[in-house]
Write an enzyme that holds these catalytic residues in place. Structure first.
Site, PDB file in Angstrom:
ATOM      1  N   ALA A  65       0.859  -1.178   0.000  1.00 24.01           N
ATOM      2  CA  ALA A  65       0.000   0.000   0.000  1.00 24.01           C
ATOM      3  C   ALA A  65       0.900   1.235   0.000  1.00 24.01           C
ATOM      4  O   ALA A  65       2.043   1.176   0.461  1.00 24.01           O
ATOM      5  CB  ALA A  65      -0.881  -0.025   1.235  1.00 24.01           C
ATOM      6  N   GLY A 108       0.523  -4.951   0.829  1.00 18.72           N
ATOM      7  CA  GLY A 108      -0.671  -5.026  -0.020  1.00 18.72           C
ATOM      8  C   GLY A 108      -0.392  -5.696  -1.358  1.00 18.72           C
ATOM      9  O   GLY A 108      -1.308  -6.263  -1.976  1.00 18.72           O
ATOM     10  N   GLU A 111      -0.656  -9.291  -0.606  1.00 16.92           N
ATOM     11  CA  GLU A 111      -2.082  -9.555  -0.360  1.00 16.92           C
ATOM     12  C   GLU A 111      -2.879  -9.560  -1.661  1.00 16.92           C
ATOM     13  O   GLU A 111      -3.792 -10.363  -1.835  1.00 16.92           O
ATOM     14  CB  GLU A 111      -2.625  -8.502   0.608  1.00 16.92           C
ATOM     15  N   GLU A 131       4.573  -4.943   7.138  1.00 15.01           N
ATOM     16  CA  GLU A 131       3.839  -3.889   7.848  1.00 15.01           C
ATOM     17  C   GLU A 131       4.345  -3.670   9.272  1.00 15.01           C
ATOM     18  O   GLU A 131       4.330  -2.559   9.795  1.00 15.01           O
ATOM     19  CB  GLU A 131       2.332  -4.208   7.873  1.00 15.01           C
TER      20      GLU A 131
HETATM   21  N1  CAA Z   1       4.621   3.226  -0.626  1.00 11.92           N
HETATM   22  C1  CAA Z   1       5.023   4.390  -1.169  1.00 11.92           C
HETATM   23  N2  CAA Z   1       6.170   4.514  -1.862  1.00 11.92           N
HETATM   24  C2  CAA Z   1       6.940   3.406  -2.015  1.00 11.92           C
HETATM   25  C3  CAA Z   1       6.583   2.155  -1.461  1.00 11.92           C
HETATM   26  C4  CAA Z   1       5.348   2.097  -0.754  1.00 11.92           C
HETATM   27  N3  CAA Z   1       4.890   0.950  -0.220  1.00 11.92           N
HETATM   28  N4  CAA Z   1       7.547   1.264  -1.747  1.00 11.92           N
HETATM   29  C5  CAA Z   1       8.481   1.921  -2.469  1.00 11.92           C
HETATM   30  N5  CAA Z   1       8.117   3.213  -2.619  1.00 11.92           N
HETATM   31  C6  CAA Z   1       8.849   4.277  -3.320  1.00 11.92           C
HETATM   32  C7  CAA Z   1      10.027   4.754  -2.491  1.00 11.92           C
HETATM   33  O1  CAA Z   1       9.616   5.700  -1.523  1.00 11.92           O
HETATM   34  C8  CAA Z   1      10.905   5.345  -3.560  1.00 11.92           C
HETATM   35  O2  CAA Z   1      10.391   6.605  -3.918  1.00 11.92           O
HETATM   36  P1  CAA Z   1      11.388   7.892  -4.002  1.00 11.92           P
HETATM   37  O3  CAA Z   1      12.305   7.563  -5.159  1.00 11.92           O
HETATM   38  O4  CAA Z   1      10.460   9.019  -4.275  1.00 11.92           O
HETATM   39  O5  CAA Z   1      12.111   7.954  -2.702  1.00 11.92           O
HETATM   40  C9  CAA Z   1      10.677   4.425  -4.752  1.00 11.92           C
HETATM   41  O6  CAA Z   1       9.445   3.749  -4.489  1.00 11.92           O
HETATM   42  C10 CAA Z   1      11.757   3.369  -4.906  1.00 11.92           C
HETATM   43  O7  CAA Z   1      11.867   2.695  -3.661  1.00 11.92           O
HETATM   44  P2  CAA Z   1      13.268   2.427  -2.919  1.00 11.92           P
HETATM   45  O8  CAA Z   1      14.223   3.543  -3.208  1.00 11.92           O
HETATM   46  O9  CAA Z   1      12.978   2.168  -1.468  1.00 11.92           O
HETATM   47  O10 CAA Z   1      13.754   1.101  -3.683  1.00 11.92           O
HETATM   48  P3  CAA Z   1      14.696  -0.038  -3.145  1.00 11.92           P
HETATM   49  O11 CAA Z   1      14.983  -0.892  -4.318  1.00 11.92           O
HETATM   50  O12 CAA Z   1      15.842   0.542  -2.365  1.00 11.92           O
HETATM   51  O13 CAA Z   1      13.814  -0.866  -2.063  1.00 11.92           O
HETATM   52  C11 CAA Z   1      11.798  -1.972  -1.286  1.00 11.92           C
HETATM   53  C12 CAA Z   1      12.693  -1.600  -2.491  1.00 11.92           C
HETATM   54  C13 CAA Z   1      12.533  -2.985  -0.396  1.00 11.92           C
HETATM   55  C14 CAA Z   1      10.559  -2.630  -1.867  1.00 11.92           C
HETATM   56  C15 CAA Z   1      11.458  -0.718  -0.456  1.00 11.92           C
HETATM   57  O14 CAA Z   1      10.971   0.281  -1.343  1.00 11.92           O
HETATM   58  C16 CAA Z   1      10.415  -0.945   0.609  1.00 11.92           C
HETATM   59  O15 CAA Z   1      10.722  -1.480   1.659  1.00 11.92           O
HETATM   60  N6  CAA Z   1       9.159  -0.492   0.359  1.00 11.92           N
HETATM   61  C17 CAA Z   1       8.093  -0.514   1.341  1.00 11.92           C
HETATM   62  C18 CAA Z   1       7.550  -1.922   1.542  1.00 11.92           C
HETATM   63  C19 CAA Z   1       6.449  -1.923   2.601  1.00 11.92           C
HETATM   64  O16 CAA Z   1       6.661  -1.626   3.762  1.00 11.92           O
HETATM   65  N7  CAA Z   1       5.227  -2.311   2.180  1.00 11.92           N
HETATM   66  C20 CAA Z   1       4.084  -2.411   3.059  1.00 11.92           C
HETATM   67  C21 CAA Z   1       3.224  -1.187   2.919  1.00 11.92           C
HETATM   68  S1  CAA Z   1       1.903  -1.131   4.110  1.00 11.92           S
HETATM   69  C22 CAA Z   1       0.687  -2.127   3.481  1.00 11.92           C
HETATM   70  O17 CAA Z   1       0.805  -2.701   2.408  1.00 11.92           O
HETATM   71  C23 CAA Z   1      -0.591  -2.211   4.308  1.00 11.92           C
HETATM   72  C24 CAA Z   1      -1.603  -3.219   3.836  1.00 11.92           C
HETATM   73  O18 CAA Z   1      -1.589  -4.344   4.248  1.00 11.92           O
HETATM   74  C25 CAA Z   1      -2.676  -2.844   2.932  1.00 11.92           C
END
Ligand code: CAA
Length: 257
Positions: A65, A108, A111, A131
């Site tokens: 998400a 998400g 999911e 999460e």
């Molecule tokens: N939401 C918003 N933006 C996201 C994102 C997310 N879930 N995942 C990645 N991005 C964005 C980053 O902020 C970044 O944007 P900027 O260039 O503007 O900074 C861009 O995508 C590229 O990401 P990274 O620089 O972090 O890329 P990476 O290759 O170094 O890492 C990753 C990849 C491990 C997937 C890392 O991006 C990450 O950990 N993302 C978040 C994963 C996460 O926590 N997901 C759970 C979300 S909560 C949820 O999903 C609730 C639910 O159950 C419904």
């Protein structure tokens, strides 16, 4: 329909939806989720389509998400907005939906893949529910569907401690259908969808409904529902055609009637 966050294509009888927010690794914001569900529902209504594929990019199916969209939301906003309910719209899709997953399928994104009927994974796919690392828990089925898919022990580790699964591990634990090289994952998913789309449509529809029913009811009710669905198919032309074709040693021609 014109969409801004997804791309749609038709391949024969298969409808393909590609998540398309590359700069955010296909993070699922409200717009993307609604566009995805709109597209799936449109394919579901289209008689020319028999199955669907949802994919992302080679780098990310979806990284969860959209954290930036949720970060400052209040509990009341999360309760009353239509973001999490949008995930549920996929449950209303009657035709089979296959997730073609490469790269990150987190939160998400994991999911969403689990909400599909089957998963074709590329060798670089990585599944997880991170999460807990941002102070919350899965909100779109992660604690429920993941547990049903991989069992309690592993689900606990993934949800409580951010354990991720490689594609091979996901295959071993029964979460995905097959693992293929990255260059071929979309092609393989489209082939699988095309095979299913060529089958008797009403039987496919009831088959999907009944397998899903196994997660909803006890065995006796499930068996009774299955018996009714099986019997109902004897009211279709496709049942007569399918059995006649077998006896006459020829290929069946399905009408979806
Ligand atoms: N939401 C918003 N933006 C996201 C994102 C997310 N879930 N995942 C990645 N991005 C964005 C980053 O902020 C970044 O944007 P900027 O260039 O503007 O900074 C861009 O995508 C590229 O990401 P990274 O620089 O972090 O890329 P990476 O290759 O170094 O890492 C990753 C990849 C491990 C997937 C890392 O991006 C990450 O950990 N993302 C978040 C994963 C996460 O926590 N997901 C759970 C979300 S909560 C949820 O999903 C609730 C639910 O159950 C419904």
């Amino acid at each position: 329909m014109t969409y801004e966050t997804i791309l749609t294509e038709v391949h024969g009888r298969v409808g393909l939806v590609r998540l398309n927010r590359p700069k955010a690794l296909n993070a699922l914001n409200s717009q993307l989720l609604h566009e995805l569900m709109d597209a799936l529902e449109a394919f579901d209504r289209d008689q020319a389509i028999g199955a669907m594929v949802v994919s992302g990019s080679e780098k990310a199916f979806a990284a969860g998400a959209d954290i930036k969209q949720m970060a400052t939301a209040s509990a009341v906003e999360m309760l009353t907005n239509d973001f999490i309910p949008a995930f549920d719209r996929i449950r209303g899709i009657k035709k089979p939906v296959i997730a073609a997953v490469a790269g990150w399928a987190l939160g998400g994104g994991c999911e969403l893949a689990l909400s599909c009927d089957m998963i074709v994974a590329a060798e670089n796919a990585r599944f997880g529910q991170p999460e807990i690392t941002i102070g919350v828990i899965p909100g779109a089925g992660g604690t429920q569907r993941l547990t049903r898919a991989v069992g309690k022990a592993l689900a606990m580790e993934m949800v409580l401690n951010n354990r991720t699964l490689s594609a091979e591990e996901a295959l071993r634990y029964g979460m995905v259908n097959r693992v293929v090289p990255v260059e071929r994952y979309l092609e393989v998913a489209l082939e699988l969808a095309a095979e299913i789309a060529a089958r008797a449509p009403l039987a496919v529809r009831l088959a999907k409904e009944m397998v899903n029913q196994a997660f909803e009811t006890g065995l006796s009710d499930g068996l009774a529902d299955e018996r009714r669905a099986f019997t109902l198919l004897f009211a279709t032309q496709d049942q007569k055609e399918g059995m006649a074709a077998f006896i006459e040693k020829r290929e069946p021609r399905w009408e979806g009637k």
